[in-house]
Design a protein around this motif. Structure first.
Motif, PDB file in Angstrom:
ATOM      1  N   PRO A  12     138.889 -76.170  -5.498  1.00 24.05           N
ATOM      2  CA  PRO A  12     139.718 -77.333  -6.142  1.00 24.05           C
ATOM      3  C   PRO A  12     140.966 -77.047  -7.262  1.00 24.05           C
ATOM      4  CG  PRO A  12     137.497 -77.217  -7.260  1.00 24.05           C
ATOM      5  CD  PRO A  12     137.543 -76.225  -6.179  1.00 24.05           C
ATOM      6  N   ASP A  13     140.569 -75.830  -7.773  1.00 24.17           N
ATOM      7  CA  ASP A  13     141.570 -75.564  -8.974  1.00 24.17           C
ATOM      8  C   ASP A  13     142.237 -74.293  -8.370  1.00 24.17           C
ATOM      9  OD1 ASP A  13     142.953 -75.046 -10.942  1.00 24.17           O
ATOM     10  OD2 ASP A  13     141.436 -74.095 -12.308  1.00 24.17           O
ATOM     11  N   ALA A  14     143.494 -74.350  -7.708  1.00 26.89           N
ATOM     12  CA  ALA A  14     144.380 -73.231  -7.343  1.00 26.89           C
ATOM     13  C   ALA A  14     144.955 -72.315  -8.199  1.00 26.89           C
ATOM     14  CB  ALA A  14     145.214 -73.877  -5.999  1.00 26.89           C
ATOM     15  N   GLY A  15     145.048 -72.584  -9.428  1.00 27.37           N
ATOM     16  CA  GLY A  15     145.577 -71.681 -10.388  1.00 27.37           C
ATOM     17  C   GLY A  15     147.182 -71.770 -10.455  1.00 27.37           C
ATOM     18  N   PRO A  16     147.704 -71.120 -11.250  1.00 30.35           N
ATOM     19  CA  PRO A  16     149.303 -71.135 -11.418  1.00 30.35           C
ATOM     20  C   PRO A  16     150.104 -70.654  -9.917  1.00 30.35           C
ATOM     21  CG  PRO A  16     148.478 -69.277 -12.621  1.00 30.35           C
ATOM     22  CD  PRO A  16     147.057 -69.894 -11.984  1.00 30.35           C
ATOM     23  N   ALA A  17     151.161 -71.331  -9.997  1.00 32.44           N
ATOM     24  CA  ALA A  17     152.178 -71.162  -8.916  1.00 32.44           C
ATOM     25  C   ALA A  17     152.883 -69.904  -9.537  1.00 32.44           C
ATOM     26  CB  ALA A  17     152.707 -72.270  -8.642  1.00 32.44           C
ATOM     27  N   PRO A  18     153.578 -69.171  -8.416  1.00 31.59           N
ATOM     28  CA  PRO A  18     153.275 -69.178  -7.201  1.00 31.59           C
ATOM     29  C   PRO A  18     152.271 -68.072  -6.568  1.00 31.59           C
ATOM     30  CG  PRO A  18     155.155 -67.837  -7.599  1.00 31.59           C
ATOM     31  CD  PRO A  18     154.621 -68.170  -8.934  1.00 31.59           C
ATOM     32  N   TRP A  19     151.732 -68.089  -5.350  1.00 30.35           N
ATOM     33  CA  TRP A  19     150.766 -67.206  -4.848  1.00 30.35           C
ATOM     34  C   TRP A  19     151.614 -65.934  -4.573  1.00 30.35           C
ATOM     35  CZ3 TRP A  19     145.573 -68.232  -4.331  1.00 30.35           C
ATOM     36  CH2 TRP A  19     145.256 -69.677  -4.870  1.00 30.35           C
ATOM     37  N   ASP A  20     151.066 -65.014  -4.295  1.00 27.12           N
ATOM     38  CA  ASP A  20     151.584 -63.657  -3.876  1.00 27.12           C
ATOM     39  C   ASP A  20     151.778 -63.698  -2.308  1.00 27.12           C
ATOM     40  OD1 ASP A  20     151.622 -61.971  -6.345  1.00 27.12           O
ATOM     41  OD2 ASP A  20     149.324 -61.639  -5.938  1.00 27.12           O
ATOM     42  N   LEU A  21     150.681 -64.651  -1.960  1.00 20.17           N
ATOM     43  CA  LEU A  21     150.745 -64.731  -0.197  1.00 20.17           C
ATOM     44  C   LEU A  21     150.167 -65.860   0.162  1.00 20.17           C
ATOM     45  CD1 LEU A  21     150.981 -63.342   2.684  1.00 20.17           C
ATOM     46  CD2 LEU A  21     148.826 -62.433   2.504  1.00 20.17           C
ATOM     47  N   ALA A  22     150.647 -66.693   1.115  1.00 17.30           N
ATOM     48  CA  ALA A  22     150.147 -67.552   1.747  1.00 17.30           C
ATOM     49  C   ALA A  22     149.842 -67.206   3.121  1.00 17.30           C
ATOM     50  CB  ALA A  22     151.020 -68.809   1.770  1.00 17.30           C
ATOM     51  N   VAL A  23     148.615 -67.641   3.579  1.00 16.22           N
ATOM     52  CA  VAL A  23     148.123 -67.245   5.100  1.00 16.22           C
ATOM     53  C   VAL A  23     147.885 -68.591   5.727  1.00 16.22           C
ATOM     54  CG1 VAL A  23     146.435 -66.197   6.659  1.00 16.22           C
ATOM     55  CG2 VAL A  23     147.105 -65.043   4.461  1.00 16.22           C
ATOM     56  N   VAL A  24     148.464 -68.604   6.675  1.00 14.13           N
ATOM     57  CA  VAL A  24     148.305 -70.293   7.647  1.00 14.13           C
ATOM     58  C   VAL A  24     147.471 -69.554   8.727  1.00 14.13           C
ATOM     59  CG1 VAL A  24     149.311 -72.189   8.956  1.00 14.13           C
ATOM     60  CG2 VAL A  24     150.632 -70.868   7.144  1.00 14.13           C
ATOM     61  N   TYR A 129     149.946 -85.190   0.930  1.00 17.13           N
ATOM     62  CA  TYR A 129     150.988 -84.081   1.337  1.00 17.13           C
ATOM     63  C   TYR A 129     150.409 -82.898   0.256  1.00 17.13           C
ATOM     64  CZ  TYR A 129     155.047 -81.265   0.150  1.00 17.13           C
ATOM     65  OH  TYR A 129     156.023 -80.409   0.038  1.00 17.13           O
ATOM     66  N   ALA A 130     150.670 -81.778   0.830  1.00 17.02           N
ATOM     67  CA  ALA A 130     150.088 -80.588   0.069  1.00 17.02           C
ATOM     68  C   ALA A 130     151.158 -79.438   0.298  1.00 17.02           C
ATOM     69  CB  ALA A 130     148.771 -79.793   0.324  1.00 17.02           C
ATOM     70  N   ALA A 131     151.397 -78.644  -0.806  1.00 17.19           N
ATOM     71  CA  ALA A 131     152.318 -77.507  -0.462  1.00 17.19           C
ATOM     72  C   ALA A 131     151.932 -76.439  -1.535  1.00 17.19           C
ATOM     73  CB  ALA A 131     153.704 -77.995  -1.065  1.00 17.19           C
ATOM     74  N   VAL A 132     152.352 -75.491  -1.063  1.00 19.07           N
ATOM     75  CA  VAL A 132     152.041 -74.065  -1.986  1.00 19.07           C
ATOM     76  C   VAL A 132     153.271 -73.112  -2.110  1.00 19.07           C
ATOM     77  CG1 VAL A 132     149.799 -73.890  -1.342  1.00 19.07           C
ATOM     78  CG2 VAL A 132     151.451 -72.731  -0.030  1.00 19.07           C
ATOM     79  N   GLN A 133     153.634 -72.598  -2.956  1.00 18.43           N
ATOM     80  CA  GLN A 133     154.741 -71.426  -2.959  1.00 18.43           C
ATOM     81  C   GLN A 133     154.047 -70.107  -3.023  1.00 18.43           C
ATOM     82  OE1 GLN A 133     158.322 -72.536  -5.207  1.00 18.43           O
ATOM     83  NE2 GLN A 133     157.166 -73.238  -6.373  1.00 18.43           N
ATOM     84  N   ALA A 134     154.709 -69.135  -2.281  1.00 24.60           N
ATOM     85  CA  ALA A 134     154.275 -67.758  -2.253  1.00 24.60           C
ATOM     86  C   ALA A 134     155.372 -66.848  -1.846  1.00 24.60           C
ATOM     87  CB  ALA A 134     153.230 -67.692  -1.095  1.00 24.60           C
ATOM     88  N   ARG A 135     155.375 -65.583  -2.335  1.00 27.08           N
ATOM     89  CA  ARG A 135     156.198 -64.627  -2.012  1.00 27.08           C
ATOM     90  C   ARG A 135     156.373 -64.127  -0.736  1.00 27.08           C
ATOM     91  NH1 ARG A 135     153.814 -63.714  -7.166  1.00 27.08           N
ATOM     92  NH2 ARG A 135     155.304 -63.679  -9.056  1.00 27.08           N
ATOM     93  N   ALA A 136     155.251 -64.192  -0.103  1.00 32.24           N
ATOM     94  CA  ALA A 136     155.114 -63.866   1.192  1.00 32.24           C
ATOM     95  C   ALA A 136     154.274 -64.879   1.976  1.00 32.24           C
ATOM     96  CB  ALA A 136     154.694 -62.339   1.554  1.00 32.24           C
ATOM     97  N   VAL A 137     154.475 -64.813   3.371  1.00 31.09           N
ATOM     98  CA  VAL A 137     153.683 -65.917   4.248  1.00 31.09           C
ATOM     99  C   VAL A 137     152.982 -64.924   5.412  1.00 31.09           C
ATOM    100  CG1 VAL A 137     153.464 -67.887   5.561  1.00 31.09           C
ATOM    101  CG2 VAL A 137     154.796 -67.829   3.566  1.00 31.09           C
ATOM    102  N   VAL A 138     151.947 -65.152   5.789  1.00 27.34           N
ATOM    103  CA  VAL A 138     151.233 -64.805   7.222  1.00 27.34           C
ATOM    104  C   VAL A 138     151.036 -66.076   7.844  1.00 27.34           C
ATOM    105  CG1 VAL A 138     149.435 -63.435   8.413  1.00 27.34           C
ATOM    106  CG2 VAL A 138     150.476 -62.416   6.143  1.00 27.34           C
ATOM    107  N   VAL A 139     151.696 -65.997   9.154  1.00 24.49           N
ATOM    108  CA  VAL A 139     151.406 -67.078  10.228  1.00 24.49           C
ATOM    109  C   VAL A 139     150.372 -66.537  11.183  1.00 24.49           C
ATOM    110  CG1 VAL A 139     152.140 -68.781  11.695  1.00 24.49           C
ATOM    111  CG2 VAL A 139     153.424 -68.262   9.619  1.00 24.49           C
ATOM    112  N   ALA A 140     149.162 -67.132  11.120  1.00 29.16           N
ATOM    113  CA  ALA A 140     148.051 -66.559  12.198  1.00 29.16           C
ATOM    114  C   ALA A 140     147.618 -67.744  12.861  1.00 29.16           C
ATOM    115  CB  ALA A 140     147.010 -65.677  11.480  1.00 29.16           C
ATOM    116  N   THR A 141     148.379 -68.598  13.370  1.00 26.44           N
ATOM    117  CA  THR A 141     147.891 -69.906  13.917  1.00 26.44           C
ATOM    118  C   THR A 141     147.301 -69.829  15.455  1.00 26.44           C
ATOM    119  OG1 THR A 141     150.179 -70.235  14.437  1.00 26.44           O
ATOM    120  CG2 THR A 141     149.521 -71.366  12.618  1.00 26.44           C
ATOM    121  N   GLY A 142     147.112 -68.605  16.015  1.00 26.49           N
ATOM    122  CA  GLY A 142     146.657 -68.302  17.125  1.00 26.49           C
ATOM    123  C   GLY A 142     147.287 -68.983  18.367  1.00 26.49           C
TER     124      GLY A 142
END
Length: 502
Positions: A12-24, A129-142
Motif C-alpha cells: 500500500p505504501d510505494a515510497g518516494p518517486a521515481p522508481w529505478d525500474l518498473a516491470v510490467v 487510474y494508477a501511474a509510476v515513474q521509473a528510470r527504466a522499464v522492462v516489459v514482460a507481458t508474455g
C-alpha cells in the motif's frame, strides 16, 4: 493452501518517486527481472494484470498451491521466495490487478536522464487510474493463444487450450467430461495430460503439424535434448490412458444445440488444406484449441520500440539486443515479447533485462562470469529449439478454407466471413481497411482474438503472404474507461503517484 508459498501482499505504501525500474508483468520473465534488479540494489515497481505472481505459466491458486498440474514448480517457489524477500525489504513494490495501457518514454531532450511514465487501470471493479515513474522499464507481458475460427467455434464449450489449463492450474477445475484438445504445438501435450490426469476423458489430441519433423533438424535440438524426454513423458501418459494423438489432423468445425456436442476432425495436407473424404465426428463437450502463441507487444510498439516479424505468420516481436534493450534507450523486453521460446528462455532473458536495467538506472552490476557464460550457452540452445519448434508447428495458409460464409470471425463485433469477404471485394487489402469497412477487431479484445485471423484471410484473398495485424500500432494497449481518459486529458489525473496505487 497446502505446502504452498504465500502470495506477496499488495504494497500500500510505494515510497518516494521515481522508481529505478518498473516491470510490467509478473510471469517467469517479469519476476526474474525484478529479482535480478533488486539484487543489484534497485527499487522495483512490479505492475501485473494477475492477482498473484507467476503469470499464466505458474497460474496457481488456493486449490493448486501445492504445485499440482504445474511444471517447474520448485523453480517457481524458489523465485517466489526471493521476490517476497525483496518485497519485505522494500526493494520490490508489487501491484496486482493493474492493466498497464501505456508506457510513455522520456522526452527526447531527456534522453539518458529522464523518466518513463507507466500508466495503468487498477482493479477490475473500481477501474482507478494508477501511474509510476521509473528510470527504466522492462516489459514482460508474455503472449496469448492464437485462435483459428471454424464453424461453431462460438459455442459454449469451445475455449482456448490456455483457458482450459488456467482453470486446472488456478482452481483445480476440469473444463469438461469429454475433451478434444486440438491445434498445433507442444503445448497441447501438457494440457491434454493435465486434463486426463485430473479425471477428464480426453477423446483425442488433434495436432495439425507433424512432430516427427523434429528429428529432421538435429542441429536445432543441440543442447535441448531434454525437451524430447519431457514430451515423451506426456505422450507415454496419454498412451497409458489410450488417448489417440492424431498428427496432420485438424478440427474444422464444432457442432451443438446451445452448447458443444461434437466436432468434425479431418486429415490435412502440408498446406493445411482438408484432404477430401477424411472427415469424421468425435463426441465432446469441450474443445480446447490453440495454434501457438502471439507475443503481446502492444506496449512496446506504442512506446516506439522497433517490432519485427516474429515466429509464425502475422506475429510481431520486439527487436532487442543481448541485454534485452529495445531500440528505445532504457526500455527492455523479456520473455515471449521478443519471440515465443518458453519459460526457461523467458527466465534467462528476464535476468539479463533486470541486470541491464539496473545498469541503466545507475547501479553497479558485477562483470560477467562463468555463470553468465553458461547462461549464454543455454540461451543459444533454447533459442535454436524455439526456432525449430515454430518451423515444425507453423500455421499454414490452407486453414483459411475451413470457415464458411456464416462463420463468425470477430466474436466481439459478430463479423462473419461473408461480411469480411464483402469488405475485401470493396477494396480492403489490409487489416486496417478491413476493420474500417466491416469492424473486425473493434471490440473489447481489441483484435487479440481475431486480428491475426483477419490478416491471414485478407492476405489469402489477395494472393500474398500473411503480414502482421495492426494491434501493435494502437495508442492504448488495454481497454481504458472514458472517465480515466477524460481525467488525463483535463489534467485532473495527471499527478505523479509515488508508485503503484492500491
Amino acid at each position: 493452501m497446502r505446502n504452498a508459498a504465500r502470495a506477496p501482499a499488495a504494497r500500500p505504501d510505494a515510497g518516494p518517486a521515481p522508481w529505478d525500474l518498473a516491470v510490467v508483468g509478473a510471469g517467469p520473465a517479469g519476476m526474474t527481472a525484478a529479482v535480478a534488479a533488486a539484487d543489484a540494489g534497485c527499487r522495483v515497481a512490479v505492475l501485473d494484470l494477475g492477482e498473484r505472481p507467476g503469470g499464466q505459466y505458474w497460474r496457481w491458486g488456493p486449490v493448486t498451491g501445492d504445485g499440482r498440474y504445474h511444471h517447474g514448480w520448485p523453480a517457481f517457489t524458489a523465485l517466489l521466495r526471493q521476490f517476497t524477500a525483496h518485497q519485505a525489504a522494500g526493494r520490490i513494490g508489487y501491484s496486482p490487478g493493474h492493466a498497464v495501457f501505456h508506457v510513455e518514454p522520456p522526452a527526447i531532450d531527456d534522453a539518458g536522464s529522464g523518466h518513463f511514465r507507466v500508466h495503468a487501470v487498477a482493479h477490475d471493479r473500481r477501474r482507478d487510474y494508477a501511474a509510476v515513474q521509473a528510470r527504466a522499464v522492462v516489459v514482460a507481458t508474455g503472449a496469448y493463444d492464437r485462435q483459428l475460427p471454424v464453424p461453431g467455434w462460438t459455442l459454449p464449450g469451445v475455449m482456448a487450450a490456455g483457458a482450459a489449463q488456467a482453470l486446472l492450474k488456478g482452481s483445480g477445475v476440469v473444463a469438461g467430461r469429454r475433451v478434444v484438445v486440438a491445434g498445433a504445438g507442444p503445448f497441447l501435450l501438457p494440457v491434454a495430460a493435465g486434463l486426463a490426469g485430473a479425471g477428464a476423458t480426453v477423446v483425442a489430441v488433434v495436432e495439425a503439424g507433424q512432430p516427427l519433423d523434429y528429428l529432421r533438424r538435429p542441429a536445432g535440438l543441440a543442447g535441448s535434448w531434454r525437451k524430447l524426454p519431457e514430451a515423451g513423458g506426456y505422450l507415454a501418459g496419454l498412451a497409458r490412458r489410450r488417448v489417440p494423438v492424431l498428427r496432420r489432423h485438424a478440427v474444422i468445425a464444432a457442432h451443438g444445440d446451445g452448447r458443444l456436442r461434437s466436432v468434425t476432425v479431418a486429415r490435412i495436407d502440408a498446406a493445411w488444406a482438408v484432404v477430401p473424404g477424411t472427415e469424421r465426428a468425435l463426441d465432446a463437450d469441450v474443445l480446447a484449441a490453440g495454434y501457438g502463441f502471439i507475443p503481446q507487444v502492444e506496449l512496446l510498439g506504442e512506446a516506439g520500440a522497433r517490432l519485427v516479424a516474429g515466429a509464425g505468420p502475422g506475429a510481431l516481436a520486439a527487436l532487442a539486443g543481448p541485454d534485452q534493450q529495445t531500440t528505445v534507450p532504457g526500455l527492455f523486453a523479456a520473455g515471449e515479447t521478443t519471440g515465443v521460446g518458453g519459460a526457461d528462455l523467458a527466465r534467462i532473458e528476464g535476468a539479463a533485462a533486470g541486470r541491464a536495467a539496473a545498469r541503466h538506472a545507475g547501479h553497479p552490476v558485477a562483470a560477467a562470469g562463468r555463470g553468465s557464460r553458461r547462461e549464454r550457452q543455454a540461451r543459444a540452445s533454447l533459442t535454436r529449439f524455439a526456432a525449430v519448434m515454430e518451423s515444425v508447428h507453423a500455421v499454414q495458409p490452407g486453414w483459411t478454407t475451413w470457415p464458411d460464409a456464416e462463420t463468425v470471425i470477430c466474436r466481439c463485433e459478430e463479423v462473419t466471413l461473408g461480411e469480411l469477404r464483402t469488405a475485401i471485394s470493396l477494396g480492403a487489402d489490409d487489416t486496417r481497411s478491413a476493420k474500417l469497412l466491416s469492424r473486425p477487431g473493434m471490440g473489447w479484445c481489441q483484435g487479440r482474438m481475431c486480428g491475426h485471423a483477419v490478416s491471414a484471410i485478407v492476405a489469402a484473398a489477395g494472393g500474398r503472404p500473411d503480414g502482421p495485424g495492426d494491434v501493435a500500432g494502437r495508442p492504448l494497449a488495454q481497454p481504458v474507461p472514458l472517465r480515466v481518459l477524460a481525467a488525463l486529458a483535463g489534467g485532473s489525473a495527471d499527478g505523479d503517484p509515488a508508485g503503484p496505487v492500491e
